[in-house]
Design an enzyme around this catalytic site. Structure first.
Site, mmCIF file in Angstrom:
data_model
loop_
_atom_site.group_PDB
_atom_site.id
_atom_site.type_symbol
_atom_site.label_atom_id
_atom_site.label_comp_id
_atom_site.label_asym_id
_atom_site.label_seq_id
_atom_site.Cartn_x
_atom_site.Cartn_y
_atom_site.Cartn_z
ATOM 1 N N GLY A 69 0.814 -1.200 0.000
ATOM 2 C CA GLY A 69 0.000 0.000 0.000
ATOM 3 C C GLY A 69 0.851 1.254 0.000
ATOM 4 O O GLY A 69 0.505 2.267 -0.633
ATOM 5 N N THR A 70 1.970 1.212 0.707
ATOM 6 C CA THR A 70 2.872 2.360 0.738
ATOM 7 C C THR A 70 3.425 2.655 -0.649
ATOM 8 O O THR A 70 3.477 3.815 -1.081
ATOM 9 C CB THR A 70 4.023 2.102 1.732
ATOM 10 O OG1 THR A 70 3.495 2.028 3.052
ATOM 11 C CG2 THR A 70 5.058 3.215 1.662
ATOM 12 N N GLN A 177 -7.787 1.854 5.065
ATOM 13 C CA GLN A 177 -8.551 1.415 6.234
ATOM 14 C C GLN A 177 -9.998 1.071 5.911
ATOM 15 O O GLN A 177 -10.604 0.260 6.613
ATOM 16 C CB GLN A 177 -8.517 2.503 7.315
ATOM 17 C CG GLN A 177 -7.193 2.622 8.040
ATOM 18 C CD GLN A 177 -6.824 1.373 8.814
ATOM 19 O OE1 GLN A 177 -7.668 0.550 9.152
ATOM 20 N NE2 GLN A 177 -5.549 1.222 9.096
ATOM 21 N N SER A 194 -4.429 -1.508 0.533
ATOM 22 C CA SER A 194 -3.436 -2.496 0.951
ATOM 23 C C SER A 194 -4.147 -3.735 1.463
ATOM 24 O O SER A 194 -4.993 -3.651 2.363
ATOM 25 C CB SER A 194 -2.541 -1.907 2.049
ATOM 26 O OG SER A 194 -1.464 -2.761 2.328
ATOM 27 N N ALA A 195 -3.805 -4.887 0.906
ATOM 28 C CA ALA A 195 -4.545 -6.119 1.172
ATOM 29 C C ALA A 195 -4.501 -6.558 2.625
ATOM 30 O O ALA A 195 -5.464 -7.131 3.140
ATOM 31 C CB ALA A 195 -4.030 -7.241 0.275
ATOM 32 N N HIS A 196 -3.372 -6.322 3.319
ATOM 33 C CA HIS A 196 -3.282 -6.823 4.689
ATOM 34 C C HIS A 196 -4.205 -6.085 5.644
ATOM 35 O O HIS A 196 -4.408 -6.516 6.774
ATOM 36 C CB HIS A 196 -1.838 -6.757 5.191
ATOM 37 C CG HIS A 196 -1.363 -5.390 5.539
ATOM 38 N ND1 HIS A 196 -0.974 -4.477 4.590
ATOM 39 C CD2 HIS A 196 -1.209 -4.772 6.733
ATOM 40 C CE1 HIS A 196 -0.592 -3.362 5.186
ATOM 41 N NE2 HIS A 196 -0.729 -3.512 6.484
ATOM 42 N N CYS A 320 4.630 7.975 24.221
ATOM 43 C CA CYS A 320 5.595 7.144 24.937
ATOM 44 C C CYS A 320 5.591 5.706 24.442
ATOM 45 O O CYS A 320 5.739 4.766 25.219
ATOM 46 C CB CYS A 320 5.309 7.189 26.434
ATOM 47 S SG CYS A 320 5.809 8.733 27.191
#
Length: 460
Positions: A69-70, A177, A194-196, A320
């Site tokens: 996807g990136t 998403q 993105s498939a994942h 954090c």
């Protein structure tokens, strides 16, 4: 173990597993070859593209597969900007885009381009009027996510796309998403996924570019995937990605209703069970499975470790976490509390019993973390003393500066001030957020000899 981090990666869907195993036997050959094995592989690739295009809402010849996807985002942004370089080099993004979009914007700016970032409200949504106002004659491309990856807020894509279309500017939508839940509405020009994220295998992204959009692929040319995604296609993974997207779409309506009920249960009960909590993100315009909240006086990394020990896998945008000492760019842009941030993203099939057990475990876990840090009790009060105090929290990381502020606010009379000295970037976000949650006045910040002085006036 209850896995509650589907927004990062959804568990592999059973249909994806079946399709992956089957295509390992049938789809190993080069799909551009003319012999039998190549033709068989080509048929599988074409079928996967058609199925994916139907789910996306585009033509098959408008969609290509990428290694992630990136990569789809980077290729889409670079190609669209290059295709419209005669128009100008102005790029518009929202401040809460996924890091892949923001990194692409940074690269564009480093190369001499100009970038405008559009802000969001406290719920994490952009104002379509702000996008319209940012459009210029030299705007080459605008980008907007369909829904936020950290807080689940859905964006007004249709209205932004309408404004962009009226100005003749293409809109790239990062739909990573939301794509598993349905098509992206609106007249978008480019779309990535993105498939994942929907239960397909990792290593498969998609890039859709509508006909008529000027697009110039960047980098060395290749005959594969219309020249937009060079390299040998991972055919078994692509077939599994397409099969799983069709499967999750078939289940989406019923599963979305069920997950919305579960996330609403978390949204409503967490503030009842845990004091000093802020639930963030839009309460209604949101993805079905994501709910995000932040806990005052809590170290985010410690909280996540304790929840992991209790059997729950969750993530955080807290300042954090182990990967960063600054607040997430999404929480910072929204102006909400970043301390002890927890994102719960439920995968399809999540059991009601797991959610109930999470709600049982959470209060004691938060209380134990707060106790270790010496945080004040929710009902703790301190006898008033002088009119002004200085808290030296230099060299101390979140949430210690806020904890020290909470301990002494009662030591000044109403109208008195507390000056918190801190060199932690998170204080710039968390101290104002604490003031809003506790009904105190945040006066502002001043430069100090070291770090920054944050001024808080007691109002109650």
């Amino acid at each position: 173990m209850a896995y509650f981090d589907a927004a990062s990666a959804a568990p592999l869907h059973p249909v994806a597993r079946q399709a992956l195993l089957a295509s390992l036997d049938e789809g190993w050959a080069d799909p551009v070859r003319l012999y039998r094995e190549g033709r068989r592989a080509r048929l599988l690739l074409d079928a996967a593209r058609e199925a994916m295009a139907e789910c996306v809402g585009c033509r098959p010849d408008e969609l290509v597969f990428t290694p992630s996807g990136t990569r789809a985002v980077h290729s889409g942004v670079a190609g669209a900007l290059a295709g419209r370089r005669r128009v100008g080099s102005h790029l518009i993004v929202s401040v809460v885009e996924h890091s892949s979009v923001l990194h692409a914007a940074e690269a564009h700016e480093a190369g001499g381009g100009e970038v405008t970032q559009v802000g969001v409200d406290r719920a994490g949504a952009v104002d379509p009027a702000a996008y319209a106002a940012a459009l210029r004659e030299d705007t080459a491309l605008a980008c907007l996510q369909s829904a936020n990856h950290e807080v689940g807020t859905e964006q007004p894509v249709s209205r932004v796309a309408e404004a962009c279309r009226a100005a003749g500017v293409p809109l790239l939508v990062d739909a990573a998403q939301s794509l598993g839940w349905g098509r992206v509405e609106g007249d978008w020009s480019l779309l990535t996924g993105s498939a994942h994220k929907w239960g397909g295998p990792s290593g498969v992204g998609l890039l859709a570019v509508r006909k008529g959009v000027r697009f110039a692929p960047q980098g060395p040319g290749d005959e594969r995937e219309s020249g937009r995604a060079p390299g040998f296609e991972n055919l078994p993974a692509i077939v599994a990605a397409a099969a799983s997207l069709r499967a999750v779409r078939a289940e989406a309506t019923a599963e979305a209703a069920r997950l919305r009920e579960l996330t609403e249960r978390i949204r409503s009960r967490v503030p009842e069970l845990v004091p000093d909590v802020e639930v963030v993100g839009d309460p209604s315009r949101r993805l079905p499975g994501i709910v995000t909240f932040s806990c005052l006086y809590v170290d985010g990394e410690t909280l996540l470790h304790e929840l992991d020990r209790a059997g729950f896998s969750v993530s955080s945008g807290s300042s954090c976490t182990s990967s960063t000492l600054t607040p997430s760019h999404v929480l910072r842009a929204m102006g909400v509390l970043s301390e002890g941030n927890v994102r719960v993203s439920l995968p399809p099939g999540t059991a009601v019993e797991d959610v109930e057990r999470f709600l049982e475990v959470l209060p004691g876990t938060v209380a134990a973390v707060r106790e270790k840090l010496g945080a004040p009790a929710a009902t703790e009060t301190v006898r008033a003393a002088g009119p002004d105090l200085v808290v030296d929290a230099l060299g101390r990381r979140c949430p210690i500066p806020v904890i020290e502020l909470a301990k002494v606010i009662g030591d000044v009379p109403v109208g008195g001030t507390v000056r918190v000295l801190s060199d932690d970037e998170a204080a710039r976000l968390d101290i104002p957020a604490w003031c809003e949650m506790r009904g105190q006045e945040y006066v502002g910040e001043e430069p100090a000899e070291r770090g920054t002085a944050y001024l808080v006036r007691r109002t109650s």
